[in-house]
Design a protein around this motif. Structure first.
Motif, short mmCIF file in Angstrom:
data_model
loop_
_atom_site.label_atom_id
_atom_site.label_comp_id
_atom_site.label_asym_id
_atom_site.label_seq_id
_atom_site.Cartn_x
_atom_site.Cartn_y
_atom_site.Cartn_z
N THR A 182 111.56 9.23 33.71
CA THR A 182 112.50 9.53 34.79
C THR A 182 112.12 10.86 35.42
N ASP A 183 112.73 11.15 36.58
CA ASP A 183 112.44 12.43 37.23
C ASP A 183 112.86 13.61 36.36
N ARG A 184 113.96 13.43 35.58
CA ARG A 184 114.38 14.50 34.68
C ARG A 184 113.34 14.71 33.58
N ARG A 198 101.09 7.59 36.71
CA ARG A 198 102.41 8.04 36.28
C ARG A 198 103.48 7.42 37.18
N ILE A 199 104.42 6.70 36.58
CA ILE A 199 105.55 6.12 37.32
C ILE A 199 106.78 6.97 37.01
N VAL A 200 107.35 7.58 38.05
CA VAL A 200 108.51 8.46 37.89
C VAL A 200 109.71 7.81 38.57
N LEU A 201 110.75 7.53 37.79
CA LEU A 201 111.94 6.85 38.30
C LEU A 201 112.98 7.86 38.74
N ASN A 202 113.57 7.63 39.89
CA ASN A 202 114.63 8.51 40.37
C ASN A 202 115.94 8.16 39.67
N THR A 203 116.66 9.18 39.20
CA THR A 203 117.93 8.94 38.53
C THR A 203 119.09 9.24 39.47
N ASP A 204 120.22 8.64 39.19
CA ASP A 204 121.42 8.79 40.02
C ASP A 204 122.13 10.08 39.64
N ASN A 205 122.05 11.10 40.49
CA ASN A 205 122.64 12.40 40.18
C ASN A 205 124.16 12.39 40.17
N GLU A 206 124.77 11.31 40.70
CA GLU A 206 126.23 11.27 40.73
C GLU A 206 126.81 10.81 39.40
#
Length: 753
Positions: A356-358, A283-291
């Motif tokens: 994505t992480d979400r 599983r590849i989980v991408l971090n998203t930009d919370n800003e």
């Protein structure tokens, strides 16, 4: 409740240290996982629960307060919806098990929390049994879900903790709880997207129900761990390098399937565990930009997933048939991810999931996380409807004759795999795997399903039983004169379609019974009989009908002759078993006499007991219009005549099950020049010369004569009925095939009624 009110306002309630520590840990989880926390609400809820359960103990020997505290922790850490859900978890048993009332909860904590507690109290016994009374309990559960999702979310946590501590129960209770958990709680958690809770519930259930299988899989996974970890490390390394080069922020996990999933796959494929290749996935989980704002973040996240997919398939060769896009087409529970299977080192197949992480949190926490992420966004209600649409479909369905039907349909609809099809306007619709155009029609609208006469898939006419595939574009053709075909129930997949068809059949049966009552009343009046329903019920029982409804149904369907009942009543005495047996013997003797005389000349179509039928009166039943070539049976009336029915006649089940002694084996002879009436339903485009084309095809078939032909058209579509004289089934089938060749004729079906 004065004492309880005082407890709520008492900060120094005498509590054992481990439970004080447990409360502080709970609050810490809430601060980490919840969007906001009303700590005063949670402290008051905990104090009240501790006090209310002060004299209660669990089977394990612990104070009862340990249970609501653990349930609340699961709600906060593993589901993470809101602080009100956590408070409900702390108080979920107080109204049912203690002296506290719902009114008190409402006065102290507000209407919303009281509503959730009320829902939890009402469904507390919902899965205690799968017997007849179960259906209404399941309806209560579903109504509570439709009212407030927090009810079922807290219930998941409650069941999970009960399963974690199930060893303290007697074995009999363990088996019962494990069975209902595996049967209903786990699939329901799956439907709500709670992957981690679903998986743990399944594994804990299997551990109780089949401990040897559970231990074998656990031991095998453990034995393979070192070898598996080396392979995964080698597999991941080149992908990590490429993703780092591209500048992505990410984590890569390896996930071993849960024990029950492996067990189920072993059973389904009939293979040992060492032959199951996809025990783990990457599983590849991408971090998203919370800003970024929510919409921009979601759009960029989807684009990044596709770019990462391109990187993965550059490194490893993908298997095209093993790709699933759940980002463009999310599952009904909100799940989003890209799934692909690639060939890793040594040619070993490996499933890779990209999200994505979400998306990952929604995948693990399901509806709760989805709901949280939609806060402040437009169309929140529309998006949440996807989670509850299947619930409302079940609630809106007509109540079935058998309550167990409802429970079974509810259970079967929980684990559905999904396909994605499109309307003619391009709108996406989700259906269970194996769904047909009829399921699609009912999904669009109940009336569309009820009036469905045909379907086009990707621009071509297809049978209504055709199994749809993801990506199909479906167009439904309707007619206001159409009604459901009872055979649809044999192939539709959705509960909505099945329940509506079943309801229509039951309504049709009810109307037939009403017609039967009218026929009986007219016959009784003509015979100058006055019989009350009470007396008629007794007569019905005497002649082996279970009730008046069945009697009237068979009269209305033409199965039972009311004159037989009139003759029976006029005898003046109730038949004893000896008299009834004598009647049957007389009937058999009379029938044998008919066979002896069935030797005269004449061209007939039936063979009875190996002899050509000639003088016996035969009726070809109008309920199914049998013709030579059909599988048929004979039903002997009390007058000695024989009614011929097709074996798939709508009335066949009643006749075969309730009157087996009156069933006669019959077959078709090979006589020629014998013609029978058959009817065909025609549907198609209302174009010029269509009627002429139909009559021309029929007239060109030798020995085919039209008895009647009716055509009705509306909105460019026509529906017609042609009644014909045909020699046998082959003759009719040959004619149907030739009619199907007519341009614009969508469907040619034999009339069943």
């Amino acid at each position: 409740m004065i004492q309880a009110s005082a407890v709520l306002r008492k900060d120094d309630l005498d509590m054992e240290p481990q439970y004080v520590e447990g409360l502080e840990n709970l609050l810490a989880h809430c601060r980490t996982h919840l969007p906001s926390v009303d700590e005063d609400l949670l402290r008051r809820a905990f104090r009240l629960s501790y006090w209310a359960h002060r004299d209660d103990w669990r089977a394990s020997g612990e104070r009862y307060i340990s249970h609501p505290l653990e349930v609340a922790t699961i709600v906060a850490r593993d589901i993470g919806l809101d602080d009100l859900s956590v408070a409900a978890a702390l108080l979920h048993d107080v109204v049912e098990d203690t002296e506290l009332s719902l009114d008190f909860i409402e006065s102290e904590f507000g209407e919303t929390l009281a509503t959730v507690i009320d829902g939890l109290t009402k469904i507390s016994g919902v899965f205690e049994s799968r017997e007849l009374g179960q259906a209404e309990n399941v309806r209560k559960l579903m109504l509570s879900m439709a009212t407030d999702l927090r009810v079922i979310l807290v219930k998941f946590a409650d069941r999970l903790h009960n399963m974690r501590t199930i060893d303290a129960l007697p074995k009999k209770k363990q088996l019962k709880k494990a069975g209902e958990t595996l049967d209903l709680f786990a699939p329901l958690a799956h439907r709500f997207g709670l992957h981690s809770i679903k998986s743990e519930l399944e594994d804990l259930s299997l551990k109780i129900l089949d401990p040897s299988a559970y231990e074998h899989i656990v031991e095998t996974i453990s034995d393979m761990a070192e070898k598996r970890d080396k392979f995964i490390a080698a597999f991941i390394e080149p992908m990590e390098e490429r993703l780092d080069e591209e500048g992505y922020q990410f984590q890569i996990y390896s996930r071993v399937k849960n024990v029950y999933s492996i067990h189920r796959k072993m059973k389904r494929q009939d293979k040992p565990i060492d032959e199951i290749y996809d025990i783990f996935a990457i599983r590849i989980v991408l971090n998203t930009d919370n800003e970024l704002d929510a919409d921009t973040r979601e759009k960029k996240g989807k684009e990044d997933c596709w770019r990462v997919y391109s990187v993965v398939t550059d490194v490893y060769k993908p298997l095209p048939t093993r790709f699933r896009d759940f980002i463009s087409n999310p599952k009904g529970n909100g799940y989003q991810s890209l799934h692909t299977t690639v060939l890793g080192p040594g040619g070993r197949r490996v499933e890779v999931q990209i999200r994505t992480d979400r998306m990952h949190e929604v995948a693990e926490k399901g509806v709760a996380a989805h709901w949280r992420y939609k806060e402040g966004r437009k169309n929140v209600d529309e998006e949440m409807e996807q989670f509850l649409e299947w619930v409302r479909d079940l609630l809106d369905s007509p109540k079935p004759e058998e309550a167990t039907e409802f429970v079974e349909e509810f259970r079967l609809n929980l684990y559905d795999e999904e396909i994605y099809v499109f309307t003619p306007m391009g709108d996406l619709m989700t259906l269970p795997k194996g769904a047909t155009p009829v399921d699609f029609a009912f999904k669009v609208h109940t009336e569309v399903g009820m009036q469905c006469i045909g379907a086009k898939v990707n621009g071509k006419m297809v049978p209504l039983s055709r199994e749809l595939q993801s990506g199909d574009q479906v167009e439904i053709i309707t007619s206001k004169k159409q009604h459901p075909n009872p055979d649809w129930e044999n192939f539709v997949q959705t509960h909505k379609a099945k329940s509506r068809i079943r309801h229509w059949k039951n309504e049709k049966r009810r109307k037939t019974a009403e017609h039967g009552r009218e026929v009986w009343e007219k016959a009784a009046e003509k015979a100058h009989l006055e019989v009350s329903d009470h007396d008629l019920q007794q007569y019905a029982h005497d002649i082996k009908f279970p009730d008046l409804r069945q009697l009237f149904y068979e009269i209305g369907a033409g199965i039972y002759d009311p004159q037989d009942l009139i003759a029976y009543i006029k005898d003046g005495t109730l038949a004893s078993e000896e008299e009834e047996q004598h009647d049957e013997e007389s009937l058999r003797e009379q029938y044998e006499n008919f066979l002896e005389t069935a030797q005269t000349s004449g061209r007939q179509a039936l063979v009875i007991d190996g002899e050509m039928q000639r003088d016996i009166k035969v009726n070809y039943s109008s309920c199914c219009n049998p013709i030579p070539g059909d599988d048929v049976f004979g039903f002997v009336s009390k007058t000695g005549s024989i009614n011929i029915h097709r074996t798939n006649c709508p009335n066949a089940t009643d006749l075969l099950n309730n009157h087996p002694h009156r069933i006669q084996d019959v077959d078709w002879s090979h006589q020629k020049d014998v013609h029978f009436v058959a009817a065909l339903r025609l549907m198609g485009e209302d174009r010029a010369n269509m009627l002429n084309d139909i009559t021309t095809v029929i007239s060109k078939n030798l020995n085919t004569y039209i008895r009647s032909l009716t055509i009705d058209s509306e909105d460019g579509v026509f529906e017609g009925r042609v009644t014909l004289h045909v020699a046998d089934l082959k003759h009719l089938e040959r004619l149907k095939e030739r009619l199907k060749r007519i341009d614009g004729l969508y469907g040619v079906y034999r009339f069943e009624e």
